[in-house]
Design a protein around this motif. Structure first.
Motif, short mmCIF file in Angstrom:
data_model
loop_
_atom_site.label_atom_id
_atom_site.label_comp_id
_atom_site.label_asym_id
_atom_site.label_seq_id
_atom_site.Cartn_x
_atom_site.Cartn_y
_atom_site.Cartn_z
N VAL A 741 0.92 -1.10 -0.15
CA VAL A 741 -0.01 0.01 0.01
C VAL A 741 0.98 1.20 -0.13
O VAL A 741 2.17 1.16 0.37
CB VAL A 741 -0.89 0.07 1.41
CG1 VAL A 741 -2.01 -1.24 1.24
CG2 VAL A 741 -0.04 0.03 2.71
N ILE A 742 0.14 2.19 -0.25
CA ILE A 742 0.90 3.70 -0.10
C ILE A 742 0.08 4.43 0.69
O ILE A 742 -1.17 4.65 0.39
CB ILE A 742 1.40 4.34 -1.55
CG1 ILE A 742 1.95 5.48 -1.57
CG2 ILE A 742 -0.10 4.43 -2.48
CD1 ILE A 742 2.56 6.08 -2.80
N PRO A 743 0.62 5.31 1.51
CA PRO A 743 -0.27 6.13 2.28
C PRO A 743 -0.93 7.32 1.32
O PRO A 743 -0.48 7.89 0.32
CB PRO A 743 0.64 7.18 3.10
CG PRO A 743 1.76 6.21 3.25
CD PRO A 743 2.12 5.47 1.96
N GLN A 744 -2.34 7.51 1.46
CA GLN A 744 -3.01 8.29 0.54
C GLN A 744 -2.50 9.79 0.24
O GLN A 744 -2.56 10.17 -0.78
CB GLN A 744 -4.68 8.68 1.18
CG GLN A 744 -5.45 9.20 0.26
CD GLN A 744 -6.71 9.66 1.02
OE1 GLN A 744 -6.75 9.99 2.16
NE2 GLN A 744 -7.85 9.60 0.18
N LYS A 745 -2.02 10.30 1.66
CA LYS A 745 -1.40 11.78 1.24
C LYS A 745 -0.25 11.83 0.27
O LYS A 745 0.23 12.84 -0.29
CB LYS A 745 -1.23 12.28 2.52
CG LYS A 745 0.23 11.87 3.47
CD LYS A 745 0.58 12.65 4.58
CE LYS A 745 1.62 12.16 5.12
NZ LYS A 745 2.04 13.14 6.42
N VAL A 746 0.79 10.41 0.29
CA VAL A 746 1.62 10.48 -0.34
C VAL A 746 1.37 10.42 -1.94
O VAL A 746 1.80 11.02 -2.68
CB VAL A 746 2.55 9.17 -0.14
CG1 VAL A 746 3.82 9.16 -0.96
CG2 VAL A 746 3.04 9.51 1.51
N TRP A 747 0.33 9.55 -2.19
CA TRP A 747 0.00 9.14 -3.44
C TRP A 747 -0.41 10.52 -4.15
O TRP A 747 -0.24 11.07 -5.25
CB TRP A 747 -1.17 8.15 -3.58
CG TRP A 747 -1.97 7.96 -4.73
CD1 TRP A 747 -3.06 8.38 -5.31
CD2 TRP A 747 -1.16 7.72 -6.33
NE1 TRP A 747 -3.40 8.03 -6.55
CE2 TRP A 747 -2.23 7.71 -7.04
CE3 TRP A 747 0.10 7.39 -6.52
CZ2 TRP A 747 -2.00 7.39 -8.60
CZ3 TRP A 747 0.33 7.01 -7.76
CH2 TRP A 747 -0.54 7.07 -8.81
N TYR A 748 -1.52 11.44 -3.48
CA TYR A 748 -1.99 12.80 -3.89
C TYR A 748 -1.56 13.71 -3.92
O TYR A 748 -1.59 14.64 -4.46
CB TYR A 748 -3.50 12.81 -3.28
CG TYR A 748 -4.57 11.53 -3.74
CD1 TYR A 748 -4.96 11.95 -5.16
CD2 TYR A 748 -5.03 10.75 -2.92
CE1 TYR A 748 -6.20 11.07 -5.42
CE2 TYR A 748 -5.94 9.73 -3.34
CZ TYR A 748 -6.57 9.96 -4.73
OH TYR A 748 -7.42 8.97 -5.26
N GLY A 749 -0.18 13.49 -3.25
CA GLY A 749 0.98 14.50 -3.17
C GLY A 749 1.97 14.49 -4.30
O GLY A 749 2.67 15.36 -4.64
N PHE A 750 1.72 13.47 -5.33
CA PHE A 750 2.43 13.40 -6.33
C PHE A 750 1.92 14.11 -7.38
O PHE A 750 0.78 14.29 -7.61
CB PHE A 750 2.61 11.81 -7.03
CG PHE A 750 3.45 10.82 -6.23
CD1 PHE A 750 4.32 11.21 -5.10
CD2 PHE A 750 3.27 9.48 -6.48
CE1 PHE A 750 5.26 10.37 -4.72
CE2 PHE A 750 3.87 8.47 -5.64
CZ PHE A 750 5.02 8.84 -4.75
N SER A 769 6.14 2.02 -1.28
CA SER A 769 5.40 0.90 -0.73
C SER A 769 5.54 0.59 0.81
O SER A 769 6.51 0.71 1.20
CB SER A 769 5.35 -0.30 -1.62
OG SER A 769 6.47 -1.16 -1.44
N ILE A 770 4.58 0.03 1.33
CA ILE A 770 4.69 -0.56 2.90
C ILE A 770 3.75 -1.50 2.80
O ILE A 770 2.67 -1.58 2.10
CB ILE A 770 3.86 0.47 3.87
CG1 ILE A 770 5.08 1.84 3.87
CG2 ILE A 770 4.15 0.11 5.37
CD1 ILE A 770 4.05 2.67 4.59
#
Length: 828
Positions: A741-750, A769-770
């Motif tokens: 998974v990837i933290p939501q804030k990281v994904w939408y921060g891209f 990923s985690i």
């Protein structure tokens, strides 16, 4: 039926920028280089086969027939590429043009009839290969794709008939064979001058779908090995098949690469570890040079300790008991160099560790010592380390990609890996033929063997008879080596020798105390050590990720100078934390560390004091080894606190031993009724007391692993590939499925560009990923807090974002379930 007529101005292609003749010539040249390098190994294997009557003639006849068979496989493996569809496909790839799916037809299948027929001629002329089995055919069949029951599935639906024609027979003969006689031995007369009729019949057979009937060769091989009564015969033929196929694939890789040498396989003049008549002098000079460089050119003089001399003189199967900081790594290297001198078939060192972090640390140490070119790294995250060190994306850098593949296949003269990678070789995972081929030529060092659970030990125990049969030397290292583990190792390898470093047994790292009425929630205790952290460095170890996060937050609120390390960080952040820890170590910074048991094994860190949650004694000894390593600090302390409820579940599940922490607490309380200095001997006595009644081989986990290993090899006929990815092969007991998974804030921060790169690059996905338990992601998804990643109309079904807190210092913060259960992501 029609044949393909190639214009006189063209040459058939094997690669987009390599003609067929160029490629096959390079494959054969690779064999001519690799064959003498590995002849000592083949002689060793041949002698074992002959001794068990699996080859009828003598050793010179074996080597002659084997050489001829390998040349034949190299010469015929790509004949199927002389097909119009394949040529059109290569032209499109070269010109970056559109591709027609009908062009695609497995060339290995089209090559197969030519290989089988010519191998049968060779067997009549020179005698058959071991047990008269179709080794050349199976190697050619599986030199690109997995050799499993799905092989040629698409071609089967077409009745094995290619949509496009083979080269017309005169051109087929000219391109495939007329030039090749220079690469065939004088003993291969039956394969030298092939008539036009041979090529006419072969091409016609292929065009009519006749290649399909040769696919059964792999089933003949599989069933023959399954029906052997002798396990030793099955094992030897398994290793012969793996090495034969690996040899062909190595030659094929080399021919496709830009490198001009085959490095790391067999005896090489360029590899200094293989040519040392006085390894103790040579390694001493290497160590002094490395330490002098680290000490800013100050003179360094190293003397071998008596214990290290004893380890170096051990025979093929042995274990070594020595505390952290005793020099057992250097002693093990000396042992491996001496084993290589004693056995001509050995040319490599395989150094195995429990975790990726410890493997990275040893890899760095050995790279500094021997040079990066000699030392490879193999574990599940190794490609990320390589990509970062090279400074380019793995997808964009062919040299990086080649390095990753060669290191994953155990090619370098010294390979550092996690034990899982060795076990995957036994389970027929990815690269298993290369790894077995390399393993049979290696001296193996098993560092910190105590750290593995009974299931992992069971897999290793099931593999041990094959290592013993192939005469692969094995040295196990441990700071504790409990009696049950000693008995187990001695059962795997009879006539085992042992060495113990007695010189440090009376030494102590510091004052020990067990505060059974105190745990990490005690605020006054944390306030006290926070005050001391201003001038002293503490290592605090919790048994779970959540526990470590809670302690870190409490200390941070108190103003303590502290970092946190555990497994629930994105890979890019975890690497930065590890880098900062090592830099703080070198600079003398007073920053303390909160961690999970990720720090237990082989990390070169040193703190003034240790505070640890209760854990099994062998693990506690490892944690203590990160405190006062040189034993020069008279004020060093080791404080053991009570374990929480989750810890009891963690260790009972991991070790398969009921109430392991209760037993540890009871015996430690007796030994530490009052605080005192515990010597290394005291710690060994504690370990053996806790495990005295344990029989590891009778543990259900151990027995299940033995069954799984044996059934897996038998089901695959000892020669086929496992069809699943390595991630789906079990090498550890805790078998809960984990997903990235990837933290939501990281994904939408891209940015859009970064999201596009994320979708395109497996390396970038792994960096961010985690892994969390599947059940937890499913629960979050049901709550609307986890969704598959989507971008530009595409979806990554296997990769989700999760709406959970994350920061670079704390990591991913998982919600605490109403009823706490043991979950894998909680542990490390």
């Amino acid at each position: 039926m029609y044949f393909w007529i190639l214009s006189e101005s063209e040459e058939p292609l094997a690669k987009p920028r390599q003609t067929y003749r160029q490629h096959v010539q390079r494959v054969l040249e690779a064999h001519l280089e690799l064959w003498p390098q590995t002849q000592d190994y083949w002689s060793h294997l041949g002698a074992l086969l002959i001794a068990r009557r699996l080859f009828a003639a003598d050793l010179p006849a074996f080597l002659k027939r084997l050489d001829a068979g390998l040349r034949l496989a190299c010469a015929t493996h790509d004949i199927g590429k002389l097909n119009q569809g394949f040529h059109l496909y290569m032209c499109a790839a070269r010109d970056e043009g559109p591709v027609n799916r009908d062009w695609h037809f497995r060339h290995e299948l089209l090559s197969l009839p030519f290989t089988v027929i010519l191998a049968q001629r060779l067997s009549k002329e020179l005698g058959p290969l071991p047990h008269d089995l179709p080794w050349e055919a199976v190697a050619v069949m599986g030199h690109h794709k997995r050799l499993d029951n799905t092989l040629f599935e698409r071609e089967r639906t077409r009745l094995f008939k290619p949509a496009f024609g083979m080269l017309q027979p005169p051109q087929l003969q000219n391109n495939a064979w007329d030039w090749i006689s220079a690469y065939l031995t004088d003993d291969m007369q039956s394969c030298r001058d092939l008539s036009l009729k041979f090529w006419q019949e072969g091409a016609q057979l292929v065009q009519n779908g006749g290649a399909g009937r040769f696919v059964e060769q792999k089933d003949k091989l599989r069933e023959s090995l399954q029906n052997f009564n002798s396990p030793e015969a099955r094992f030897l033929l398994r290793w012969f098949g793996a090495s034969f196929k690996a040899h062909l694939q190595i030659c094929d890789w080399w021919a496709s690469a830009e490198r001009r040498e085959i490095y790391g396989l067999g005896k090489l003049p360029a590899s200094p570890i293989q040519s040392q008549n006085q390894p103790q002098i040579w390694l001493k000079e290497k160590l002094e040079t490395t330490k002098k460089s680290a000490a800013a050119s100050k003179p360094v003089n190293i003397s071998w300790r008596e214990f290290q001399h004893q380890v170096a003189a051990l025979d093929d199967y042995a274990y070594c008991i020595a505390p952290t900081g005793s020099g057992k790594t250097e002693a093990a290297l000396l042992w491996a160099l001496n084993r290589m001198r004693a056995h001509p078939h050995l040319s490599k060192i395989l150094y195995l560790l429990p975790t990726t972090t410890t493997a990275n640390a040893i890899h760095q140490r050995l790279s500094d010592l021997f040079g990066k070119a000699l030392v490879g790294l193999a574990h599940s995250k190794a490609k990320l380390l390589r990509e970062d060190n090279e400074g380019e994306s793995e997808e964009d850098n062919g040299e990086v990609r080649q390095n990753v593949l060669s290191e994953a296949a155990f090619f370098p003269p010294i390979t550092v890996a996690t034990l899982d990678q060795l076990l995957l070789a036994g389970l027929h995972g990815k690269y298993w033929v290369f790894r077995n081929h390399a393993l049979a030529q290696s001296a193996v060092i098993l560092d910190e063997l105590h750290a593995f659970d009974p299931y992992t030990l069971g897999l290793l125990g099931a593999f041990a008879p094959q290592l013993r049969l192939l005469q692969v030397p094995v040295l196990a290292l441990s700071a504790t080596f409990p009696q049950p583990l000693r008995r187990l190792f001695e059962n795997w390898f009879p006539a085992t020798q042992q060495v113990q470093d007695h010189s440090l047994l009376a030494e102590a790292r510091g004052q020990w105390q067990f505060r059974s009425d105190t745990d990490f929630s005690d605020q006054s205790f944390l306030q006290d050590i926070t005050r001391r952290m201003q001038t002293e460095r503490f290592l605090l170890v919790r048994n779970t990720v959540r526990g470590a996060q809670e302690t870190f937050e409490q200390l941070r609120e108190l103003g303590a100078p502290v970092r946190l390390l555990h497994s629930a960080f994105m890979q890019k952040d975890r690497r930065e934390i590890e880098k900062a820890i090592f830099e703080a170590e070198k600079s003398g910074s007073k920053t303390s560390l909160v961690a999970t048991q990720i720090v237990e094994v082989s990390l070169d860190i040193d703190y003034d004091h240790l505070v640890s949650e209760l854990c099994p004694p062998d693990a506690m000894v490892q944690r203590a080894g990160r405190c006062n390593r040189a034993r020069k600090k008279q004020t060093a302390t080791i404080t053991v606190l009570a374990a929480d409820e989750v810890s009891h579940k963690v260790y009972q599940e991991k070790f398969g031993i009921d109430k392991i922490l209760d037993r540890s607490a009871e015996t430690l309380s007796q030994r530490l009724a009052t605080p005192r200095r515990m010597s290394e001997q005291d710690l060994l006595d504690w370990v053996n007391e806790v495990y005295a009644a344990t029989d590891l081989s009778s543990q259900p986990q151990y027995q299940e692993a033995e069954r799984d290993f044996k059934q897996q090899q038998h089901r695959l006929g000892y020669v086929l590939d496992h069809g699943a990815d390595d991630e789906n092969l079990q090498t550890r007991w805790i078998r809960e499925e984990r997903v990235p998974v990837i933290p939501q804030k990281v994904w939408y921060g891209f940015s859009e560009k970064e999201q596009r790169e994320f979708f395109a690059s497996p390396v970038k996905r792994a960096m961010y990923s985690i892994e969390i338990p599947f059940w937890r992601r499913k629960l979050l998804h049901g709550q609307g807090n986890a969704m598959p990643l989507e971008f530009e109309g595409k979806r990554l079904e296997f990769f989700y974002w999760v709406d959970l807190p994350y920061d670079e210092e704390l990591g991913l913060q998982l919600p605490k379930p109403a009823h706490e259960n043991l979950k894998h992501t909680e542990i490390f």
